[in-house]
Design an enzyme around this catalytic site. Structure first.
Site, mmCIF file in Angstrom:
data_model
loop_
_atom_site.group_PDB
_atom_site.id
_atom_site.type_symbol
_atom_site.label_atom_id
_atom_site.label_comp_id
_atom_site.label_asym_id
_atom_site.label_seq_id
_atom_site.Cartn_x
_atom_site.Cartn_y
_atom_site.Cartn_z
ATOM 1 N N ASP A 1 0.809 -1.230 0.000
ATOM 2 C CA ASP A 1 0.000 0.000 0.000
ATOM 3 C C ASP A 1 0.837 1.273 0.000
ATOM 4 O OD1 ASP A 1 -2.112 -1.751 0.090
ATOM 5 O OD2 ASP A 1 -2.358 -1.602 2.259
ATOM 6 N N HIS B 1 -4.834 -1.617 -5.584
ATOM 7 C CA HIS B 1 -3.976 -0.550 -6.105
ATOM 8 C C HIS B 1 -4.870 0.618 -6.517
ATOM 9 C CE1 HIS B 1 -0.424 -3.457 -7.175
ATOM 10 N NE2 HIS B 1 -0.783 -3.509 -5.921
HETATM 11 P P1 GDP Z 1 -0.754 0.251 -3.548
HETATM 12 O O1 GDP Z 1 -1.371 -1.002 -3.072
HETATM 13 O O2 GDP Z 1 0.733 0.276 -3.343
HETATM 14 O O3 GDP Z 1 -1.126 0.602 -4.962
HETATM 15 O O4 GDP Z 1 -1.317 1.419 -2.624
HETATM 16 P P2 GDP Z 1 -2.857 1.607 -2.143
HETATM 17 O O5 GDP Z 1 -3.647 2.133 -3.256
HETATM 18 O O6 GDP Z 1 -3.344 0.384 -1.453
HETATM 19 O O7 GDP Z 1 -2.655 2.659 -0.994
HETATM 20 C C1 GDP Z 1 -2.088 3.896 -1.264
HETATM 21 C C2 GDP Z 1 -3.079 4.960 -0.830
HETATM 22 O O8 GDP Z 1 -2.446 6.211 -0.852
HETATM 23 C C3 GDP Z 1 -4.247 5.094 -1.759
HETATM 24 O O9 GDP Z 1 -5.356 5.501 -0.991
HETATM 25 C C4 GDP Z 1 -3.831 6.202 -2.729
HETATM 26 O O10 GDP Z 1 -4.939 6.914 -3.247
HETATM 27 C C5 GDP Z 1 -3.047 7.077 -1.806
HETATM 28 N N1 GDP Z 1 -1.913 7.806 -2.378
HETATM 29 C C6 GDP Z 1 -0.926 7.381 -3.224
HETATM 30 N N2 GDP Z 1 0.010 8.341 -3.390
HETATM 31 C C7 GDP Z 1 -0.404 9.396 -2.646
HETATM 32 C C8 GDP Z 1 0.143 10.690 -2.383
HETATM 33 O O11 GDP Z 1 1.223 11.046 -2.849
HETATM 34 N N3 GDP Z 1 -0.591 11.513 -1.552
HETATM 35 C C9 GDP Z 1 -1.777 11.118 -1.002
HETATM 36 N N4 GDP Z 1 -2.428 11.964 -0.214
HETATM 37 N N5 GDP Z 1 -2.296 9.909 -1.228
HETATM 38 C C10 GDP Z 1 -1.620 9.063 -2.022
HETATM 39 P P1 IMO Z 2 -1.087 -4.254 -2.273
HETATM 40 O O1 IMO Z 2 -0.587 -4.851 -3.573
HETATM 41 C C1 IMO Z 2 -1.298 -4.718 2.055
HETATM 42 C C2 IMO Z 2 -1.234 -8.848 3.497
HETATM 43 C C3 IMO Z 2 -2.403 -9.388 4.287
HETATM 44 C C4 IMO Z 2 -1.670 -10.389 5.170
HETATM 45 C C5 IMO Z 2 -0.615 -10.982 4.241
HETATM 46 C C6 IMO Z 2 -1.006 -12.261 3.536
HETATM 47 O O2 IMO Z 2 -2.314 -3.469 -2.401
HETATM 48 O O3 IMO Z 2 0.064 -3.562 -1.584
HETATM 49 P P2 IMO Z 2 -2.646 -12.788 1.535
HETATM 50 O O4 IMO Z 2 -4.087 -12.456 1.320
HETATM 51 O O5 IMO Z 2 -1.723 -12.199 0.512
HETATM 52 O O6 IMO Z 2 -2.407 -14.269 1.711
HETATM 53 O O7 IMO Z 2 -2.286 -12.122 2.951
HETATM 54 O O8 IMO Z 2 -0.371 -9.973 3.266
HETATM 55 N N1 IMO Z 2 -1.559 -8.291 2.171
HETATM 56 C C7 IMO Z 2 -1.533 -6.985 1.880
HETATM 57 N N2 IMO Z 2 -1.305 -5.920 2.666
HETATM 58 N N3 IMO Z 2 -1.462 -4.546 0.724
HETATM 59 C C8 IMO Z 2 -1.636 -5.625 -0.100
HETATM 60 O O9 IMO Z 2 -1.549 -5.542 -1.427
HETATM 61 C C9 IMO Z 2 -1.745 -6.907 0.490
HETATM 62 N N4 IMO Z 2 -1.913 -8.162 -0.005
HETATM 63 C C10 IMO Z 2 -1.798 -8.995 1.033
HETATM 64 O O10 IMO Z 2 -3.017 -8.362 5.023
HETATM 65 O O11 IMO Z 2 -0.965 -9.720 6.185
HETATM 66 MG MG MG Z 3 -2.886 -1.595 -1.801
#
Ligand code: GDP
Ligand code: IMO
Ligand code: MG
Length: 402
Positions: A13, A41
């Protein structure tokens, strides 16, 4: 020809989806190379707000070929649901392909994941991801290419059942469901090796989108609180089927603080009081709630030793530091620089907050000096340039320091 691999460097994340959506303008091809629909994502652009689960985040950029790669595990129902959502928003999916070698996540994998979580689990996303990988390793799992021949698909499922793998599971999947999957997904199937090598030989620019992050890697992460796949940049070459020598650039995405979902070690975790200003209420797309499960994320300070580990393993050429703007209102920002000699307690350096809105800054020069101090400290500790700085959740909210 250049091959870029973009991966998470903490617990997931970090903002990988946003960065891939931003960088897709410079490439011809994007592939998700591991993981399944455990991913969330977040992408925010002219088409809307999306939580992408298995479709690569290059799909929003016209002309870019997108491949759900060999190293992934794919839940057909979930993929179809995601296709419906992006197509309804007007996104063209005609250049989206699925590797015939990717493995399928089937309903009994989800059933097993749920049962394991009820009996001493690790806090998975309950998407059956690790379970599908386990069946793959046991060589009892159908691949996406098997959707071309449903009798063969049923034979493989039956072979898993007959082998006595988790005998209490319901292995019966109605034939109509298999037909629905085949109708929608068979037209997307490709030979991934042919496709990737045609791109390479044609001098194109390729990008590989990682899922999750180093600390959740099956081999190098905080086992057993990890996912079922390799989240390191090196695995892009395995999944893509090309020599690792061809990787030109490895980008590590680093969130300006740390978050984690699920159980396991998190030494720089904040107190509840410290996390309040960063968490948000869940109403905004960039509040700290899981993009897949909606779970409240565990929050912590930046952990330099762990980022050094991520840098050592991945060999980052550049970093994208996301969510800088989320620190705008903090008086003090802590960074763990090292651990006490018995390795138990984080030792923090305290940075003065900049207490101003950075979300409108378009150049590095416009950032307040305290924010630059923060950026430059991370750069000097990791010895990697921070090329991109995220200062908002949308595609346009990136400062490129080129
Ligand atoms: P990912 O799994 O790595 O793609 O990340 P996620 O989408 O799960 O979590 C990243 C969160 O941060 C999301 O809610 C995005 O909208 C937010 N985000 C990403 N880059 C930025 C940033 O530079 N500023 C802010 N405020 N939010 C961001
Ligand atoms: P992105 O790609 C954050 C975590 C789960 C758990 C562990 C194993 O959005 O960064 P799983 O379902 O993969 O067997 O769970 O990994 N987990 C994530 N945490 N972002 C994710 O994906 C995750 N995908 C799995 O919470 O700890
Ligand atoms: Mg994510």
């Amino acid at each position: 020809m250049a091959i870029t691999v973009l991966v998470g460097s903490q617990y997931g994340d970090e903002g990988k989806g946003k960065m891939v959506d931003y960088l897709a303008k410079d490439v011809d091809f994007v592939s998700r190379f591991q993981g399944g629909d455990n991913a969330g994502h977040t992408v925010i652009n002219d088409y809307g707000i999306f939580k992408m689960h298995i479709v690569p985040c290059g799909v929003f950029t016209p002309g870019v070929i997108n491949l759900i790669g060999t190293g992934t595990v794919v839940n057909p129902d979930s993929l179809i649901e995601e296709l419906d959502a992006i197509e309804a928003a007007g996104v063209d999916t005609s250049l989206l392909y699925l590797s015939e070698r990717a493995h399928l996540i089937l309903p009994y994998h989800l059933e097993l994941d749920a049962a394991m979580e009820e009996n001493g689990g690790i806090g998975t996303t309950k998407r059956g991801v690790g379970q599908a990988y386990a069946f793959k390793i046991l060589r009892k799992n159908p691949r996406a290419g098997d959707l071309r021949d449903l009798d063969e698909l049923e034979r493989i499922i039956d072979s898993a059942k007959v082998a006595g793998l988790a005998p209490n599971l319901n292995y019966d999947i109605p034939r109509e469901k298999l037909e629905t999957w085949a109708k929608r997904l068979v037209p997307m199937l490709v030979d991934p090796l042919e496709m990737v090598h045609a791109q390479i030989d044609g001098g194109k620019n390729l990008m590989f989108e990682g899922q999750l992050a180093l600390l959740k890697d099956i081999d190098l992460g905080i086992y057993p609180y990890v996912t079922g796949s390799h989240t390191t940049a090196a695995y892009a070459a395995v999944s893509g089927g090309f020599s690792p020598k061809l990787i030109s650039r490895i980008i590590g995405v680093v969130k300006a603080f740390t978050s984690a979902v699920g159980d396991g070690s998190f030494p720089t975790e904040m107190s509840d009081a410290e996390s309040v200003p960063l968490r948000g209420t869940g109403e905004n797309p960039d509040d700290e709630y899981g993009a897949r499960t909606g779970r409240s994320r565990r929050l912590g300070w930046l952990d330099i030793p762990s980022l050094k580990f991520a840098t050592k393993i991945n060999g980052f050429d550049a970093l994208a530091l996301t969510k800088m703007d989320k620190l705008d209102e903090l008086r003090e920002i802590k960074v763990c620089t090292h651990y006490t000699t018995d390795s138990t307690e984080p030792v923090y350096k305290i940075f003065k907050g900049w207490l101003s809105d950075t979300s409108k800054c378009r150049t590095y020069a416009e950032l307040p000096s305290e924010a630059k101090d923060y950026v430059e400290f991370i750069e000097s500790e990791l010895n990697v340039p921070i090329r991109y700085i995220g200062n908002g959740p949308a595609r346009a909210d990136v400062i490129d320091r080129m």
